[in-house]
Scaffold this active site. Structure first.
Site, PDB file in Angstrom:
ATOM      1  NE  ARG A 128       9.263 -18.420  -5.053  1.00 37.10           N
ATOM      2  CZ  ARG A 128      10.160 -17.823  -6.165  1.00 37.10           C
ATOM      3  NH1 ARG A 128      11.010 -17.349  -6.547  1.00 37.10           N
ATOM      4  NH2 ARG A 128       9.896 -18.271  -8.239  1.00 37.10           N
ATOM      5  CG  HIS A 132       9.749 -22.843  -5.308  1.00 41.35           C
ATOM      6  ND1 HIS A 132       9.801 -22.502  -6.768  1.00 41.35           N
ATOM      7  CD2 HIS A 132       8.986 -22.906  -4.206  1.00 41.35           C
ATOM      8  CE1 HIS A 132       8.924 -22.160  -6.233  1.00 41.35           C
ATOM      9  NE2 HIS A 132       8.072 -21.870  -4.941  1.00 41.35           N
ATOM     10  CG  HIS A 255       3.337 -16.154   1.081  1.00 43.35           C
ATOM     11  ND1 HIS A 255       2.059 -16.888  -0.094  1.00 43.35           N
ATOM     12  CD2 HIS A 255       4.563 -17.227   0.481  1.00 43.35           C
ATOM     13  CE1 HIS A 255       2.864 -17.609  -1.042  1.00 43.35           C
ATOM     14  NE2 HIS A 255       4.069 -17.406  -0.391  1.00 43.35           N
ATOM     15  CD1 TRP A 271       0.790 -12.495   0.642  1.00 40.95           C
ATOM     16  CD2 TRP A 271       3.454 -12.614   0.103  1.00 40.95           C
ATOM     17  NE1 TRP A 271       0.909 -13.332  -0.677  1.00 40.95           N
ATOM     18  CE2 TRP A 271       2.734 -13.607  -0.996  1.00 40.95           C
ATOM     19  CE3 TRP A 271       4.385 -12.446   0.244  1.00 40.95           C
ATOM     20  CZ2 TRP A 271       3.361 -14.172  -1.808  1.00 40.95           C
ATOM     21  CZ3 TRP A 271       5.353 -12.670  -0.584  1.00 40.95           C
ATOM     22  CH2 TRP A 271       4.736 -14.396  -1.387  1.00 40.95           C
TER      23      TRP A 271
END
Ligand code: HEM
Length: 374
Positions: A128, A132, A255, A271
């Site tokens: 992540r 990002h 995810h 998820w």
């Protein structure tokens, strides 16, 4: 253990329907060779080595021998000075593939060692961080992207979308200290790649060349996707980075990994039943499970009707509501190899957004993961 071999601690795995139990069973084994530090040869400072009687002849002899020895040492270290050849000064350290592979191995080892975090791995949060850092790119202005690592600074680090990523940055600090020659921006991307590969995903090629930039290069808030939105928003945000519908769906397969945290995004839960192993289960679950709004006081999110232990964000559900997106969800749900191939291609592009490389795409390297044969 940093990956699937570790039992999923939150109990969701026990509730998993048989077809969604973690498919991957390979153990994470790390081929990082143990460094051996051969003991330096001990110097023998024997007390009785010093001359006891003051003989000046003996002292002169020792002095001359020392000078001679020193001269020979100087010659042996700098033979070119005496050979008439031109002496080129040594340039700065230029890291090679092996040096970057060593950084990779160190990140992989740290992932394995710190299995106390979350579902047993820092892998998802490292991925992540890399996403990002890259996903701020704007193709019109050429601003943002993985060059710069500007999330280290206050305005960008504090953007709502980046909540919780300090955990990933702190995890990497000792590694940056150990390899001061690598830029933060290269390290973040290399670590994202390491996380994918060590969570049994496909190989992601890498080329170095990112430089760290100062606070003035921080991007404005609002460049990353907002999970409460619909398809128009996804197409605007990812279109700004240069990605089409198929690529949005392929990227979203990430995810399969990790979870939402109430103290970060406000959303809650994983998820899939195997949040530390990359599989196409995210797509399978989207299609095969029944999803309903979760009844709670938190932000609007979906939960699976069968076990109520999994979640989907509104932006995840958009991928099956929108016809154009849905065709790719169906494709990846059926074919893990197709997902891995498209995921590797699009993540390679994502991680290179905004970087003024001086090398071509053929200069990309592939790191050896701990699952590759020696
Ligand atoms: C489609 C738009 C996307 C939205 C709206 C979105 C939103 C979110 C949210 C709200 C979280 C939970 C953060 C937390 O509470 O800790 C999250 C986690 C995560 N996202 Fe996304 N995301 C998107 C796309 C992506 C992409 C493209 C990637 C990577 C290629 C990615 C990788 C991850 C990972 C690995 C996590 C788990 C982090 C952890 O376990 O700490 N996401 N995302």
């Amino acid at each position: 253990m940093a990956s699937a071999a570790r039992p999923f601690t939150r109990g969701a795995l026990r509730l998993a329907p048989a077809n969604f139990r973690a498919t991957a069973t390979r153990n994470a084994r790390f081929a990082v060779p143990r460094q051996t530090f051969p003991r330096q040869s001990r110097r023998g400072y024997a007390d009785n080595a010093a001359p006891k009687s003051g003989s000046s002849g003996l002292l002169w002899g020792i002095g001359l021998a020392a000078l001679g020895g020193g001269g020979f040492y100087y010659y042996s270290q700098n033979p070119d000075l005496f050979s008439g050849k031109e002496v080129k000064p040594k340039g700065p350290f230029t890291p090679k593939f092996e040096d970057y592979q060593q950084v990779y191995n160190t990140v992989a080892k740290a992932l394995e060692e710190h299995d106390e975090y979350d579902d047993g791995s820092y892998g998802p949060v490292l991925l992540r961080l890399a996403w990002h850092a890259s996903g701020t790119y704007d193709k019109e202005t050429g601003t943002g992207g993985s060059n710069g690592a500007t999330m280290r600074f206050t305005p960008e680090g504090d953007h709502g979308a980046n909540a919780g990523l300090k955990a990933a940055r702190d995890f990497l600090d000792p590694i940056k200290e150990k390899f001061p020659w690598i830029s933060y921006s290269d390290l973040w991307i290399l670590s994202g790649i390491c996380a994918i590969q060590e969570m049994q995903g496909p190989h992601i090629p890498f080329r170095p060349g990112r430089t760290d930039r100062d606070v003035s290069f921080c991007t404005p808030d609002g460049r990353l996707p907002d999970a409460s939105q619909e398809q128009k928003h996804l197409r605007t945000i990812f279109g700004r980075m240069g990605f089409n519908d198929q690529e949005i769906v392929a990227l979203s397969g990430a995810h399969a990994l990790g979870r939402c945290h109430t103290d970060r995004s406000g959303y809650d839960g994983p998820w899939t039943f195997s949040p530390t192993t990359l599989t196409n289960d995210y797509y399978k679950l989207l299609i095969e499970e029944k999803w309903a709004w979760k009844k709670w006081s938190g932000p609007k999110q979906f939960e699976d009707v069968t076990t109520k232990s999994l979640m989907m964000l509104p932006t995840d559900m958009v991928l099956i509501k929108d016809k154009s997106f849905r065709q790719y969800v169906e494709k990846y749900a059926k074919d893990n190899d197709a997902f891995f191939k498209d995921f590797a291609d699009v993540v390679t592009r994502l991680f290179e957004l905004g970087v003024p490389f001086t090398t071509g795409e053929d200069a990309r390297w592939t790191f050896k993961s701990s699952f590759d044969e020696a």
